[in-house]
Design a protein around this motif. Structure first.
Motif, short mmCIF file in Angstrom:
data_model
loop_
_atom_site.label_atom_id
_atom_site.label_comp_id
_atom_site.label_asym_id
_atom_site.label_seq_id
_atom_site.Cartn_x
_atom_site.Cartn_y
_atom_site.Cartn_z
N ARG A 1 0.67 -1.09 -0.53
CA ARG A 1 -0.03 0.01 -0.13
C ARG A 1 0.39 1.15 0.21
O ARG A 1 1.99 1.33 0.84
N PRO A 12 -17.90 -5.73 -0.54
CA PRO A 12 -17.22 -4.41 -0.10
C PRO A 12 -18.25 -3.56 0.91
O PRO A 12 -17.03 -2.24 1.42
N LYS A 37 -8.86 4.06 1.52
CA LYS A 37 -9.75 3.81 0.50
C LYS A 37 -9.91 5.65 0.56
O LYS A 37 -10.38 5.12 1.97
N ASN A 38 -10.49 5.90 -1.03
CA ASN A 38 -10.89 7.08 -0.85
C ASN A 38 -10.28 8.11 0.03
O ASN A 38 -10.20 9.35 -0.54
N ASN A 90 -8.94 -1.02 -0.56
CA ASN A 90 -9.64 -1.16 -1.09
C ASN A 90 -9.17 -2.62 -1.75
O ASN A 90 -8.50 -3.63 -1.58
#
Lengths: 467, 125
Positions: free
Chosen positions: A291, A325, B15-16, B125
């Motif tokens: 990441r 999700p 994420k985002n 993600n």
């Protein structure tokens, strides 16, 4: 026969026997590091562990020996020959080389490769040099001039010849940096783990990465920081990250025999402190290498790493196998939740690492890594490739008959564009299941069946069974 | 954790999160560890440093006097300035505390001088 006409600009490099696969790669890197004339390296002559190179003066050899961990000593070559008489004939033509040292205190030594000579056997060899015009005192402890007759008896310990294949005679100049290897030995190191890198290989990796003082070096799979030690010793500043919280905090169980708990002061920083280079420590961070972590304009001069192969250390990243999700960790669990990890395939590790390095290295910066390889499936074209990174060196270290690992060196040649993605053929990788898979042709039962087929039932057990 | 490292870290792994920089810094324990000053190194590092973020960090952890609020134009020749920058970047260390993502408020704990930038599986993600 005089096999080699000797000018005063030939230098003999004596390499250690181990890791001979990496010799050329290290020399290529050091030639680049010191901006030495590459043609000198290309014109080298090699015989066993000995390499002859011609330099205009000893400044080049001095530089190389100030960094190399694979060559252990370097000599100015005065004479050489297959037979001792040839060597002397050669030496007598070169007596002008002795002139600057006539009054120096000196010693004579006989060094051999491939055969051990007793002191008694060495003395008569030294006596053959009595014609040398040396007026100084003999000094065996701290001589100003150290002369070495080096005899090479070949590489095969089972077929040692009576006379050497080659003999060299010269003036000792420099030793390499193998003392660093013992300085950072793992036995005395404060903090080590199951997969801490061999000290010599860690220094070699730093040399291949062209690590120089004040560089910033990153290891994104830092573990116990064994690769950072080498770069720190070269006065680079070091940064590490690892997904394993307990490892980075030195809270895992000890890797040493008969020692269950780690000492409370074990850490990567303590290792650097132990070697007097704590100054070079920037930080280590618990983070997932897959990441983004660092800001975009923070670039590294080198990335040196040994990713987990999934054989002795697990290959993991943060993630979940849950499909939804919208999956959320419940509020009441959040405080004590430990992030769940999913398997991080070898193929992904290496393509992520190359993609990442293509962005995070300075131009000209190097990525040095190990990759586990299945020897039967290996092909150079299957290695990871990225258009922004040039593969500059690729050396093998064999582990078993079917498995090896390769030390790859990439150099960043341009800033990556959108289309610069890493390609890698995963079939050449050595996966855990392959590593522990038993080759059916070498399995004990198969060997037995084969011998039964060839020679009939001969073993005791076989006889009992047949009766 | 040195303020140098704080200056380089982001929370982009969430994420985002678009930028995830700078991370807000709260310190419960701060330590000053002297280290060797090398002027060439510090001046080489300064272009990579976001000075405003560094200044903000020194303010938030109780070292308000460490550096001036703006970067000196002639820093390469100004040893006094480089020494201050060196002190702020490499000598002041957060031993225990936390960093906070500017966009989500997500906290990243710092323990025994090591920041923990791992996020949970439902945050990526």
């Amino acid at each position: 026969m005089v096999s080699h006409s000797c000018a005063n600009n030939t230098f003999l490099f004596w390499f250690s026997n181990e890791h001979s696969n990496f010799r050329l790669a290290e020399m290529e890197a050091l030639f680049k590091y010191f901006q030495l004339d590459r043609a000198i390296l290309d014109r080298r002559k090699a015989k066993g562990p000995f390499v002859l190179m011609d330099f205009p003066d000893e400044s080049g050899p001095r530089k190389l020996m100030s960094k190399t961990v694979l060559a252990h000593s370097c000599y100015e070559l005065w004479a050489s020959g297959v037979a001792l008489e040839d060597l002397h004939e050669n030496m007598k033509l070169n007596l002008h080389l002795v002139a600057p040292f006539v009054d120096d205190s000196f010693q004579f030594r006989v060094d051999t490769y491939g055969k051990t000579l007793t002191h008694k056997e060495k003395l008569p060899l030294i006596d053959t040099f009595e014609y040398m015009p040396l007026d100084g005192k003999v000094d065996l402890k701290t001589p100003e001039l150290s002369l070495h007759l080096i005899q090479f008896f070949g590489m095969d310990p089972n077929r040692v010849p009576e006379y050497p294949y080659q003999q060299y005679f010269g003036r000792w100049l420099f030793d390499g940096q193998r003392r660093l290897v013992s300085k950072i030995n793992l036995k005395d190191r404060k903090f080590i783990g199951n997969t801490s890198m061999d000290p010599l290989l860690s220094l070699l990796m730093a040399n291949l990465a062209l690590v120089k003082p004040n560089d910033i070096v990153l290891d994104p799979f830092v573990g116990t920081g064994s690769l950072l030690v080498a770069s720190a010793l070269m006065n680079a500043y070091v940064v590490g990250s690892d997904i394993d919280y307990l490892m980075v905090h030195a809270k895992t169980s000890s890797s040493r025999a008969r020692q269950k708990k780690r000492a409370s002061d074990e850490s990567i920083r303590a290792n650097l402190k132990q070697y007097g280079v704590e100054n070079q420590y920037l930080d280590v961070v618990v983070a997932d290498a897959s990441r983004p972590l660092w800001k975009d304009d923070f670039k590294f001069d080198a990335i040196i790493t040994d990713p987990p192969y999934g054989i002795r250390e697990p290959t993991e990243k943060i993630g979940t196998s849950r499909q939804s999700p919208d999956y959320k960790i419940k509020e009441e669990h959040l405080a004590l939740h430990i992030p769940s990890k999913i398997s991080y395939t070898l193929q992904d590790i290496f393509s992520d690492l190359l993609n990442y390095s293509s962005k995070k290295l300075n131009i000209g910066g190097r990525l040095v890594l190990w990759i586990p390889i299945s020897r039967t499936e290996y092909d150079e074209d299957k290695l990871p490739r990225n258009p922004a990174l040039a593969l500059v060196s690729n050396c093998e270290q064999t582990l078993t008959s079917t498995a090896s690992r390769r030390l790859l060196v990439y150099e960043k040649i341009k800033e990556p564009t959108e289309s610069c993605t890493t390609v890698l053929d995963g079939s050449a990788l050595m996966y855990r299941f392959k590593f522990f898979e038993v080759d059916p042709t070498t399995h004990r039962r198969a060997r037995k069946a084969k011998s039964v087929q060839e020679f009939g039932k001969s073993s005791k057990r076989g006889q009992q069974q047949s009766s | 954790m040195k303020l140098f490292t704080h200056n380089m870290l982001t929370s982009k792994m969430i994420k985002n999160v678009k930028v995830g920089y700078p991370l807000k810094l709260n310190a419960a324990e701060v330590k000053v560890t002297p280290s060797e000053f090398r002027s060439t190194y510090v001046s080489r590092m300064l272009p990579k440093i976001d000075w405003g973020v560094l200044y903000e960090a020194t303010q938030s952890i109780g070292h308000a006097e460490a550096i001036p609020s703006s970067i000196s134009d002639d820093y390469e020749k100004n040893e006094d300035f480089l020494r201050k920058a060196h002190h702020a970047l490499f000598e002041i260390e957060v031993i225990n505390g936390e960093m906070i993502c500017p966009e989500t408020g997500r906290k990243f704990p710092i323990k025994d001088g090591i920041p923990n930038m791992l996020v949970n599986e439902d945050e990526v993600n």
